[in-house]
Write a protein that holds these residues in place. Structure first.
Motif, PDB file in Angstrom:
ATOM      1  N   LYS A 380       0.862  -1.190   0.000  1.00 45.48           N
ATOM      2  CA  LYS A 380       0.000   0.000   0.000  1.00 45.48           C
ATOM      3  C   LYS A 380       0.890   1.229   0.000  1.00 45.48           C
ATOM      4  O   LYS A 380       1.638   1.458   0.947  1.00 45.48           O
ATOM      5  N   HIS A 382       0.850   5.360  -0.588  1.00 43.28           N
ATOM      6  CA  HIS A 382       0.059   6.567  -0.780  1.00 43.28           C
ATOM      7  C   HIS A 382       1.002   7.751  -0.925  1.00 43.28           C
ATOM      8  O   HIS A 382       2.045   7.810  -0.278  1.00 43.28           O
ATOM      9  N   SER A 386      -1.954  12.359   0.185  1.00 43.34           N
ATOM     10  CA  SER A 386      -2.920  11.466   0.811  1.00 43.34           C
ATOM     11  C   SER A 386      -2.534  11.166   2.242  1.00 43.34           C
ATOM     12  O   SER A 386      -3.376  11.063   3.124  1.00 43.34           O
ATOM     13  N   ALA A 392      -8.459  10.976  -0.807  1.00 43.96           N
ATOM     14  CA  ALA A 392      -8.659   9.850  -1.707  1.00 43.96           C
ATOM     15  C   ALA A 392      -7.340   9.476  -2.375  1.00 43.96           C
ATOM     16  O   ALA A 392      -6.287  10.032  -2.078  1.00 43.96           O
ATOM     17  N   ALA A 393      -7.407   8.523  -3.308  1.00 44.03           N
ATOM     18  CA  ALA A 393      -6.205   8.064  -3.995  1.00 44.03           C
ATOM     19  C   ALA A 393      -5.601   9.210  -4.795  1.00 44.03           C
ATOM     20  O   ALA A 393      -6.322  10.037  -5.356  1.00 44.03           O
ATOM     21  N   PHE A 397      -1.620   8.090  -9.220  1.00 37.07           N
ATOM     22  CA  PHE A 397      -1.686   6.663  -8.898  1.00 37.07           C
ATOM     23  C   PHE A 397      -0.430   6.194  -8.172  1.00 37.07           C
ATOM     24  O   PHE A 397      -0.013   5.037  -8.301  1.00 37.07           O
ATOM     25  N   ASN A 399      -0.169   5.545  -5.233  1.00 32.29           N
ATOM     26  CA  ASN A 399      -0.502   4.591  -4.180  1.00 32.29           C
ATOM     27  C   ASN A 399      -0.434   3.149  -4.668  1.00 32.29           C
ATOM     28  O   ASN A 399      -0.638   2.231  -3.896  1.00 32.29           O
ATOM     29  N   LEU A 400      -0.143   2.947  -5.966  1.00 31.62           N
ATOM     30  CA  LEU A 400      -0.103   1.614  -6.545  1.00 31.62           C
ATOM     31  C   LEU A 400       1.343   1.174  -6.729  1.00 31.62           C
ATOM     32  O   LEU A 400       2.249   1.994  -6.821  1.00 31.62           O
ATOM     33  N   ARG A 405       0.838   0.953 -11.441  1.00 31.03           N
ATOM     34  CA  ARG A 405       0.782   2.388 -11.690  1.00 31.03           C
ATOM     35  C   ARG A 405       1.009   2.686 -13.165  1.00 31.03           C
ATOM     36  O   ARG A 405       0.341   3.537 -13.757  1.00 31.03           O
ATOM     37  N   CYS A 506       6.392   9.015  -2.775  1.00 30.73           N
ATOM     38  CA  CYS A 506       5.440   8.178  -2.072  1.00 30.73           C
ATOM     39  C   CYS A 506       6.193   7.181  -1.228  1.00 30.73           C
ATOM     40  O   CYS A 506       7.360   6.911  -1.456  1.00 30.73           O
ATOM     41  N   SER A 516      -2.915   5.670   5.778  1.00 23.85           N
ATOM     42  CA  SER A 516      -1.828   5.893   4.842  1.00 23.85           C
ATOM     43  C   SER A 516      -0.617   5.092   5.257  1.00 23.85           C
ATOM     44  O   SER A 516      -0.538   4.565   6.367  1.00 23.85           O
TER      45      SER A 516
END
Length: 611
Positions: A380, A382, A386, A392-393, A397, A399-400, A405, A506, A516
């Protein structure tokens, strides 16, 4: 073989038989009609079944149908729709070629039968009238003969009687002559009527009835032939759709043969591949040297080394720390509690909990447990926005995992390109319409399209900027662009000297109370050094705004990093409400931290919360 000859005396039975034939025909029509209803119902149920299992648009099910097995199933559902359509064709053809035609024929048959039996009854009535006339003339002739005989006897009796006058005898003689004449007239009439009746009777039994019965026979034979043809049509309607149904079944078999298990396995890899490297070997921890305990760069534990100011990063995940967060906030996020908060004390008195509530700090877990947790946990990541706001996400992207991503960014770029092309087509259409208006002013005002043209051009420009932004992120993921600019690279020179790999904004593997994740660090000193590197650049970052106040109901001793101690009755500012994990983030002057939600009474500012 003729009904007129063989069945000349079976008028009533023929009437019953022909009515039974019509009833049979109507029964067959009803049978075909119910068959068409069954076919329609079956087709409807097949369509509903296929629709029930069709993937819903813009849902997770639609993504699953990229696998060959699911595609084959989708082809089967489509073929079932065609299969249902053939049953609808059966119903339509049976209705038009059998039910409707036979219903019309039955009406015509009833009218024809009615006319034939009407003629038969008319002939019967005529012969009965002739028979009654014959009987009447016969009875009159018999009566006149008897009257003449009695008159003759009376005359003879009067003539033999010497006591009767001559006038009486003459009168009796005249009366006898009159009666004889009447008997002769009745005899002639009876003879004439008898001859007429015999003629009519002959015509009835040898001409009229045979002709009528022959027509009835032909009508009945046509009915039998028609019902046979309808049965053939019934079979032909089914036979006509068999090739198409066979094609549907062949397509289902073809779809089943197109299933490729290797391709599906590759799709699973593409769908869930994270792009991370497996963790390296764990080095031996020598507990005989408690002061200088060595931990591998790739260790999965959260142990911290004391007195090591230099940075040590191992593996890919070590290079993903938080370069854009101030030191105090970074430490607060990285060390925020991630276990359920302690329950409130049984009593509000401080003496009821002499040692304070249970600390949210977790004891160090065994290495094997940490390894199992790492292997079973989902990655995970973020972005820092975030993490900081709990929103939200992120748009990029981040968070991927890298591979996922990249796929999401590529998909977003494709969608934006399609929207750009759509807007460009619209712009071209408006331009052509404007040219038409310029050439033919009577068709419209060209100036009326300028506003629309400007709006479309602005939309295209916005979409292009958006596409360029996502393309930059995509290039960054694919390694075509550096992760950071030269300025950031110069500011983090010491960090890149230790780890030249790209630094993402991230982090992962460390969970904060709002859900998070931050990067796992091996030593506390590493985080402090990294945070110090970026203090100068982000000192002017604004603190989180207060969204309300709270009053401490109990005393809480924050013994772990990330928590803050409060005293019963103390009033503080709330900067982040409970996200469902049981912790509330508060501020006292410049000090921020988490306290159990059950230990405070929160008064949120509605305007601040809405904004």
């Amino acid at each position: 073989m003729s009904w007129g000859i063989e069945l000349w005396d079976q008028f009533d039975n023929l009437e019953k038989h022909t009515q039974w034939g019509i009833d049979i025909l109507e029964k067959y029509i009803k049978f075909v009609k119910e068959r068409t209803e069954i076919e329609l119902s079956y087709a409807k149920q097949l369509r509903n079944l296929a629709k029930k299992y069709q993937p819903k648009k813009n849902s997770k099910e639609e993504e699953e149908y990229r696998y060959t097995a699911c595609k084959a199933f989708l082809s089967t559902l489509n073929e079932m729709n065609d299969y249902a359509g053939q049953h609808e064709v059966i119903s339509e053809n049976m209705t038009s070629h059998i039910t409707v035609e036979l219903a019309r024929y039955v009406q015509e048959l009833k009218q024809e039968r009615k006319s034939y039996f009407h003629d038969g009854r008319k002939a019967q009535q005529h012969i009965e009238i002739c028979w009654k006339q014959l009987e009447s003339s016969k009875r009159r002739f018999e009566r006149d003969c008897k009257e003449a005989d009695r008159a003759q006897q009376y005359f003879e009796k009067m003539d033999a009687d010497i006591n009767v006058t001559k006038a009486d005898v003459e009168k009796a003689r005249q009366q006898a002559q009159v009666r004889h004449q009447m008997a002769e007239d009745s005899r002639a009439d009876y003879s004439s009527i008898l001859q007429k009746f015999n003629h009519e009777q002959h015509e009835y039994y040898h001409t009229h009835i045979p002709n009528i019965f022959q027509k009835i026979q032909e009508m009945e034979e046509r009915r039998i032939l028609r019902i046979g043809e309808s049965m053939k049509t019934y079979a032909e309607v089914d036979r006509q759709v068999i090739p198409i149904i066979g094609k549907c079944l062949d397509e289902i078999v073809k779809a089943a043969e197109s299933i490729d298990q290797k391709n599906d396995s590759q799709l699973v890899i593409e769908a869930y591949k994270s792009g991370f490297e497996p963790p390296g070997d764990i080095e031996f921890e020598d507990y005989t040297q408690p002061i200088k305990r060595t931990v591998s760069d790739n260790s999965l534990s959260n142990s911290r080394g004391e007195g090591k100011p230099e940075l040590k990063f191992g593996g890919k995940s070590k290079g993903k720390l938080w370069p854009f967060i101030k030191k105090n906030k970074l430490m607060s996020l990285l060390t925020s509690p991630h276990q359920p908060p302690p329950p409130p004390p049984a009593s509000a008195l401080p003496t009821a909990v002499p040692n304070g509530p249970q600390s949210p700090k977790q004891q160090k877990e065994p290495l094997s447990h940490r390894f199992n947790e790492f292997m079973t946990s989902k990655p995970k990541i973020h972005c820092f926005r975030s993490l900081k706001r709990g929103g939200a996400a992120p748009e990029d992207f981040s968070n991927l995992p890298p591979e996922q991503r990249r796929k999401k960014l590529q998909q977003k770029v494709d969608e934006l390109n399609k929207e750009i092309q759509k807007e460009m087509d619209q712009r071209d259409a408006i331009t052509k319409m404007k040219d038409v208006y310029l050439k033919n002013p009577q068709m419209g005002d060209p100036a009326s399209l300028d506003h629309k043209l400007t709006e479309v051009s602005q939309n295209i420009e916005k979409l292009r900027l958006e596409a360029q932004k996502f393309e930059a992120w995509l290039a960054e993921v694919e390694g075509r662009l550096p992760a950071r600019g030269d300025q950031a690279r110069r500011q983090s020179g010491m960090y890149e000297a230790q780890n030249p790999t790209t630094v993402n904004n991230c982090a992962q593997d460390r969970e904060s109370p709002d859900g998070s994740y931050t990067e796992e660090q091996s030593q506390e000193s590493e985080v402090k050094v990294l945070a110090t590197d970026f203090d100068d650049e982000f000192d002017d970052e604004e603190p989180l705004p207060a969204i309300g106040t709270c009053k401490a109901l109990y005393t809480f001793e924050g013994q772990n990093e990330g928590t803050i101690s409060v005293v019963e009755g103390e009033t503080l500012y709330v900067i982040e409400e409970d996200k469902g994990d049981g912790w509330t983030r508060i501020r006292r002057n410049e000090e921020e931290g988490y306290v159990p939600t059950s230990y405070v009474e929160v008064y949120l500012d509605k305007n601040a919360k809405d904004s």
